[in-house]
Design an enzyme around this catalytic site. Structure first.
Site, PDB file in Angstrom:
ATOM      1  N   ASP A  13      51.482  -4.213   2.211  1.00 39.27           N
ATOM      2  CA  ASP A  13      50.389  -3.246   2.364  1.00 39.27           C
ATOM      3  C   ASP A  13      49.902  -2.703   1.024  1.00 39.27           C
ATOM      4  O   ASP A  13      49.426  -1.572   0.927  1.00 39.27           O
ATOM      5  CB  ASP A  13      50.811  -2.072   3.273  1.00 39.27           C
ATOM      6  CG  ASP A  13      51.291  -2.559   4.622  1.00 39.27           C
ATOM      7  OD1 ASP A  13      50.708  -3.528   5.135  1.00 39.27           O
ATOM      8  OD2 ASP A  13      52.246  -1.964   5.162  1.00 39.27           O
ATOM      9  N   HIS A  43      46.165  -7.718   6.989  1.00 34.76           N
ATOM     10  CA  HIS A  43      45.295  -7.440   5.851  1.00 34.76           C
ATOM     11  C   HIS A  43      44.080  -6.661   6.348  1.00 34.76           C
ATOM     12  O   HIS A  43      43.499  -7.011   7.366  1.00 34.76           O
ATOM     13  CB  HIS A  43      44.754  -8.736   5.251  1.00 34.76           C
ATOM     14  CG  HIS A  43      45.771  -9.587   4.549  1.00 34.76           C
ATOM     15  ND1 HIS A  43      46.821  -9.092   3.847  1.00 34.76           N
ATOM     16  CD2 HIS A  43      45.849 -10.924   4.433  1.00 34.76           C
ATOM     17  CE1 HIS A  43      47.503 -10.088   3.313  1.00 34.76           C
ATOM     18  NE2 HIS A  43      46.941 -11.217   3.666  1.00 34.76           N
TER      19      HIS A  43
HETATM   20  P1  GTP Z   1      50.087  -6.926   4.171  1.00 34.98           P
HETATM   21  O1  GTP Z   1      49.729  -8.381   4.136  1.00 34.98           O
HETATM   22  O2  GTP Z   1      50.437  -6.439   5.560  1.00 34.98           O
HETATM   23  O3  GTP Z   1      51.164  -6.608   3.202  1.00 34.98           O
HETATM   24  O4  GTP Z   1      48.789  -5.999   3.843  1.00 34.98           O
HETATM   25  P2  GTP Z   1      47.794  -5.790   2.607  1.00 34.98           P
HETATM   26  O5  GTP Z   1      48.510  -5.908   1.305  1.00 34.98           O
HETATM   27  O6  GTP Z   1      46.596  -6.649   2.781  1.00 34.98           O
HETATM   28  O7  GTP Z   1      47.376  -4.245   2.760  1.00 34.98           O
HETATM   29  P3  GTP Z   1      46.779  -3.455   4.024  1.00 34.98           P
HETATM   30  O8  GTP Z   1      45.394  -3.932   4.266  1.00 34.98           O
HETATM   31  O9  GTP Z   1      47.733  -3.464   5.161  1.00 34.98           O
HETATM   32  O10 GTP Z   1      46.795  -1.951   3.467  1.00 34.98           O
HETATM   33  C1  GTP Z   1      46.066  -1.543   2.366  1.00 34.98           C
HETATM   34  C2  GTP Z   1      45.167  -0.363   2.754  1.00 34.98           C
HETATM   35  O11 GTP Z   1      44.564   0.150   1.580  1.00 34.98           O
HETATM   36  C3  GTP Z   1      44.008  -0.748   3.651  1.00 34.98           C
HETATM   37  O12 GTP Z   1      43.717   0.334   4.499  1.00 34.98           O
HETATM   38  C4  GTP Z   1      42.852  -1.007   2.667  1.00 34.98           C
HETATM   39  O13 GTP Z   1      41.565  -0.812   3.226  1.00 34.98           O
HETATM   40  C5  GTP Z   1      43.146   0.047   1.626  1.00 34.98           C
HETATM   41  N1  GTP Z   1      42.731  -0.272   0.251  1.00 34.98           N
HETATM   42  C6  GTP Z   1      42.912  -1.432  -0.445  1.00 34.98           C
HETATM   43  N2  GTP Z   1      42.504  -1.299  -1.721  1.00 34.98           N
HETATM   44  C7  GTP Z   1      42.058  -0.029  -1.844  1.00 34.98           C
HETATM   45  C8  GTP Z   1      41.535   0.734  -2.949  1.00 34.98           C
HETATM   46  O14 GTP Z   1      41.434   0.277  -4.082  1.00 34.98           O
HETATM   47  N3  GTP Z   1      41.183   2.038  -2.679  1.00 34.98           N
HETATM   48  C9  GTP Z   1      41.311   2.595  -1.438  1.00 34.98           C
HETATM   49  N4  GTP Z   1      40.941   3.852  -1.276  1.00 34.98           N
HETATM   50  N5  GTP Z   1      41.812   1.902  -0.398  1.00 34.98           N
HETATM   51  C10 GTP Z   1      42.179   0.624  -0.600  1.00 34.98           C
HETATM   52 MG    MG Z   2      49.252  -4.739   5.806  1.00 35.40          MG
END
Ligand code: GTP
Ligand code: MG
Length: 340
Positions: A13, A43
């Site tokens: 995440d 994601h």
């Molecule tokens: P897994 O494959 O489950 O490990 O997930 P992931 O690494 O793709 O991350 P995931 O989408 O579960 O969680 C990241 C969260 O942070 C999401 O809600 C995104 O929309 C948010 N996000 C990602 N980058 C940014 C950023 O730079 N700023 C903000 N404010 N939110 C972000």
């Molecule tokens: Mg995730």
């Protein structure tokens, strides 16, 4: 050409979905291939005014010219896969390897009925643990045995190498994070497979010499969903006060949080041979950064934080998340001469 691997640096995440969406739009890859464990990861991508939660389809779908693939090491739930193909309108340009193992209802039931997994470990109950076990026992069904998937089967490793040989870019999309690895993570509080960069390569059928860059993704603070150690964990009220409260994409459970851990980051860079860092959610630590696209617009506190990460890990922070949108990114690769 060589492949770029995107791997999670902490407990998943970290925002890999958003980083991959950015790279898919910016780098024009011929292929985006999903590696990692399976639909226990989610994601999140915000793109074109819509929000997508993807558990099977690669986040690189945002680039309509890219071929999308799922590697043989990924555990596939056909229902989730087919639903997401529909949602993302990717039929015709998405394929999966005939040797992907298939998650069946019985796997999900076995996890729900296991107090060890659902209570002690805090599993997402998506069936990946039971399916991975069946695969190790050579009992699991493979994608080639499922008629509904017959129109999607393709030799994933073959497609990737064809793209590389003809000069195309390949983006390998990891899931979860380094410290959820079955081998290098916080066992038994971890996932059912290795999650490090070398495992991601093996998942999709490429060797170490096919890899040019390993982009490790760190969030600007550390979060963890489910059970298991989290050094420096803050009380819930403090997490809320700092605006760090988050909910899991797959389970909706609240994520625990701690400040950025430099020692953990150093170890993750080592375990993955990472060459670059993508740092997400900088806007959550420094609200004035929201939406910034130029490194020169960062306030001195944010720049100092980045410098400390670079000093500790000895690799550059090249991609910086300044908001949840796929375009809310500072990309320093060209300025640092790292865009081939
Ligand atoms: P897994 O494959 O489950 O490990 O997930 P992931 O690494 O793709 O991350 P995931 O989408 O579960 O969680 C990241 C969260 O942070 C999401 O809600 C995104 O929309 C948010 N996000 C990602 N980058 C940014 C950023 O730079 N700023 C903000 N404010 N939110 C972000
Ligand atoms: Mg995730």
């Amino acid at each position: 050409m060589s492949a770029t691997v995107v791997v999670g640096g902490f407990f998943g995440d970290e925002g890999k979905g958003k980083v991959i969406a950015h790279l898919a739009l910016r780098d024009e890859p011929a292929v985006v291939v999903r590696a990692g464990v399976g639909p226990n990861a989610g994601h999140t991508i915000q793109f074109g005014g819509r929000k997508f939660f993807l558990r099977m389809v690669p986040s690189g779908f945002v680039n309509e010219r890219a071929m999308l693939l799922i590697g043989a090491g990924v555990l596939v739930n056909p229902k989730i896969f087919l639903k997401e193909v529909e949602e993302t309108s990717t039929k015709g340009r998405i394929g999966l390897d005939p040797q992907c193992a298939i998650i069946e209802d019985v796997h999900i039931r076995r996890e729900e009925e296991s107090a060890h997994l659902s209570q002690k470990i805090g599993s997402t109950r998506s069936g990946v643990g039971a399916c991975a076990a069946d695969r190790a026992l050579r009992l699991a069904k493979l994608a080639r045995d499922v008629p509904e998937l017959s129109g999607f089967l393709t030799d994933v490793s073959g497609r990737i190498h064809e793209a590389l040989w003809s000069g195309g870019r390949v983006l390998v999309e990891g899931t979860q994070g380094t410290f959820l690895s079955l081998y290098h993570g916080t066992y038994p509080y971890c996932t059912a497979k290795d999650t490090c960069a070398s495992a991601l390569c093996s998942d999709v059928g490429i060797g170490p010499k096919d890899v040019g860059e390993v982009i490790i993704t760190f969030k600007s603070y550390v979060t963890r969903v489910g059970e298991g150690p989290l050094e420096g964990q803050l009380p819930r009220e403090e997490v809320e006060r700092r605006g760090w409260l988050e909910y899991g994409t797959v389970t909706g459970r609240e994520r625990r949080a701690a400040p950025f851990n430099f020692e953990l980051a150093k170890r993750a860079v080592m375990l993955n041979s990472a060459t670059q860092i993508a740092l997400t959610k900088l806007d959550v630590l420094f609200p004035e950064v929201r939406g910034a696209k130029d490194y020169r617009d960062l306030p001195s506190g944010a720049e100092e934080f980045i410098r400390r990460i670079e000093e500790a890990t000895k690799i550059p922070v090249t991609i910086i998340g300044t908001g949840p949108g796929a375009d809310e990114v500072i990309d320093r690769r060209a300025d640092l001469g790292l865009l081939k």
